[in-house]
Design an enzyme around this catalytic site. Sequence first.
Site, PDB file in Angstrom:
ATOM      1  N   HIS A  64      64.456  56.408  57.953  1.00 56.06           N
ATOM      2  CA  HIS A  64      65.193  55.216  57.504  1.00 56.06           C
ATOM      3  C   HIS A  64      66.368  55.549  56.594  1.00 56.06           C
ATOM      4  O   HIS A  64      66.290  56.423  55.733  1.00 56.06           O
ATOM      5  CB  HIS A  64      64.259  54.162  56.909  1.00 56.06           C
ATOM      6  CG  HIS A  64      63.564  54.508  55.627  1.00 56.06           C
ATOM      7  ND1 HIS A  64      64.102  54.178  54.401  1.00 56.06           N
ATOM      8  CD2 HIS A  64      62.367  55.086  55.359  1.00 56.06           C
ATOM      9  CE1 HIS A  64      63.255  54.552  53.444  1.00 56.06           C
ATOM     10  NE2 HIS A  64      62.191  55.111  53.997  1.00 56.06           N
ATOM     11  N   ASP A 166      63.912  59.233  49.296  1.00 55.42           N
ATOM     12  CA  ASP A 166      63.228  58.277  50.188  1.00 55.42           C
ATOM     13  C   ASP A 166      64.298  57.346  50.767  1.00 55.42           C
ATOM     14  O   ASP A 166      64.716  56.421  50.095  1.00 55.42           O
ATOM     15  CB  ASP A 166      62.187  57.491  49.379  1.00 55.42           C
ATOM     16  CG  ASP A 166      61.517  56.397  50.193  1.00 55.42           C
ATOM     17  OD1 ASP A 166      61.671  56.370  51.415  1.00 55.42           O
ATOM     18  OD2 ASP A 166      60.849  55.553  49.576  1.00 55.42           O
ATOM     19  N   GLU A 196      63.730  49.574  56.208  1.00 52.41           N
ATOM     20  CA  GLU A 196      62.332  50.033  56.133  1.00 52.41           C
ATOM     21  C   GLU A 196      61.667  49.527  54.862  1.00 52.41           C
ATOM     22  O   GLU A 196      60.508  49.106  54.863  1.00 52.41           O
ATOM     23  CB  GLU A 196      62.277  51.571  56.179  1.00 52.41           C
ATOM     24  CG  GLU A 196      60.869  52.145  56.338  1.00 52.41           C
ATOM     25  CD  GLU A 196      60.149  52.420  55.014  1.00 52.41           C
ATOM     26  OE1 GLU A 196      58.960  52.761  55.051  1.00 52.41           O
ATOM     27  OE2 GLU A 196      60.770  52.279  53.947  1.00 52.41           O
ATOM     28  N   GLU A 197      62.426  49.564  53.764  1.00 53.92           N
ATOM     29  CA  GLU A 197      61.850  49.208  52.461  1.00 53.92           C
ATOM     30  C   GLU A 197      61.483  47.723  52.381  1.00 53.92           C
ATOM     31  O   GLU A 197      60.787  47.304  51.466  1.00 53.92           O
ATOM     32  CB  GLU A 197      62.812  49.591  51.332  1.00 53.92           C
ATOM     33  CG  GLU A 197      63.130  51.092  51.232  1.00 53.92           C
ATOM     34  CD  GLU A 197      61.950  51.950  50.792  1.00 53.92           C
ATOM     35  OE1 GLU A 197      60.889  51.405  50.463  1.00 53.92           O
ATOM     36  OE2 GLU A 197      62.100  53.191  50.791  1.00 53.92           O
ATOM     37  N   ASP A 219      59.357  60.734  56.876  1.00 53.56           N
ATOM     38  CA  ASP A 219      59.515  60.007  55.605  1.00 53.56           C
ATOM     39  C   ASP A 219      58.863  60.809  54.476  1.00 53.56           C
ATOM     40  O   ASP A 219      58.152  61.780  54.732  1.00 53.56           O
ATOM     41  CB  ASP A 219      58.864  58.622  55.716  1.00 53.56           C
ATOM     42  CG  ASP A 219      59.522  57.596  54.795  1.00 53.56           C
ATOM     43  OD1 ASP A 219      60.148  57.980  53.786  1.00 53.56           O
ATOM     44  OD2 ASP A 219      59.380  56.383  55.077  1.00 53.56           O
ATOM     45  N   HIS A 305      60.483  56.219  44.494  1.00 54.91           N
ATOM     46  CA  HIS A 305      61.064  54.943  44.037  1.00 54.91           C
ATOM     47  C   HIS A 305      61.506  54.985  42.579  1.00 54.91           C
ATOM     48  O   HIS A 305      61.461  53.977  41.878  1.00 54.91           O
ATOM     49  CB  HIS A 305      60.112  53.763  44.300  1.00 54.91           C
ATOM     50  CG  HIS A 305      60.017  53.415  45.749  1.00 54.91           C
ATOM     51  ND1 HIS A 305      59.414  52.276  46.230  1.00 54.91           N
ATOM     52  CD2 HIS A 305      60.459  54.077  46.853  1.00 54.91           C
ATOM     53  CE1 HIS A 305      59.489  52.247  47.556  1.00 54.91           C
ATOM     54  NE2 HIS A 305      60.108  53.336  47.956  1.00 54.91           N
TER      55      HIS A 305
HETATM   56 CO    CO Z   1      60.307  53.876  50.098  1.00 53.71          CO
HETATM   57 ZN    ZN Z   2      60.563  55.814  52.847  1.00 50.39          ZN
END
Ligand code: CO
Ligand code: ZN
Length: 333
Positions: A64, A166, A196-197, A219, A305
């Site tokens: 992503h 990420d 994706e998030e 990922d 994150h």
């Molecule tokens: Co993420």
């Molecule tokens: Zn991710």
Amino acid sequence: MNHEQHTLLKKLLESYGPSGNEEKIRDIIREEIRDYVTEIRTDTMGNLIAIKKGSGKKVMIASHMDEIGVIITGIDEKGFLRFSNVGGVSPYVSLGQRVLFQDGTLGVIGMEDLENMKDLKLNKMYIDIGAETKEEAAKKVQIGDMACFYQPMAVLEKNIVSKGLDDRIGCFVAIEALKRIQSSTNELYFVFTVQEELGLRGARTAAYGLNPDLGIAIDVTSTGDTPKAKPMAVELGKGPAVKVMDKSVLCHPIVKKMMIDTANQNQIPYQLEVLEFGGTDSGAIHLTRSGVPSGVLSIPCRYIHTPSEMVSKNDVENAILLLTKILEKPISI
Ligand code: CO
Ligand code: ZN
């Protein structure tokens, strides 16, 4: 990492790309890979689909492009911006951070005076872009505009630290594998997905449209190797992880075995991963139509994150190697 890889990774990581605003990332990737693929297009949702034609099985590789961010919900009389999250953004992690808007406007995240830090919620926080009035702020930022963390990439001896690993590191791994694949009979669909998030949204429509025989997401995953971490068998630097399960998918045994066998045949280190929270694009891919056998190749990552996510250079290189070997082999399912 050679000089070219360093430059590409830095560009991918430092560029602006919260969910739904993946244009810059898509442009970088398209330019980077166009000479290595048979066909390249962007679909309605914004996913970038790059195809290496073949006569064999259709394999969808998903990484992503989007990253977590914040979205502006209001502007007060003094020009301070109120905001909400786009994906998993913690108030504690956000405090004191700098955020960047699409047009280059920079903001600092502050908080109201609180008796108890446990009351810290995003709605007690604001973004300060240096404006003194509502009108001044509104010239730069509007309701619904998004911002992402602003932090440069740092390369340590063994590790890489950055916001957005990420999943730009997944995009990087896919790009490098795509370039290295010498020959493959498989039909390869490299999909750089959007949103994706927000719930694996881009991967869902892309998988439906492409109707692949097999799906592999690339990922990041968490680790259990930091002080008093939530127990987890994955460690930084011990190799890419072959996912067994997370909250979105129970990986198909055929795909899992294919990854493990390939790692063993090529003496590539790997770890087995069970992630007790979170999901990945394979969560959407495997439930497409009447089902698609799917798995995930994960890159172990600390501080997911946050503006300082951390991965191991060795794990990244071994992930590229493993993905290349997996995709080069004729796949039969
Ligand atoms: Co993420
Ligand atoms: Zn991710």
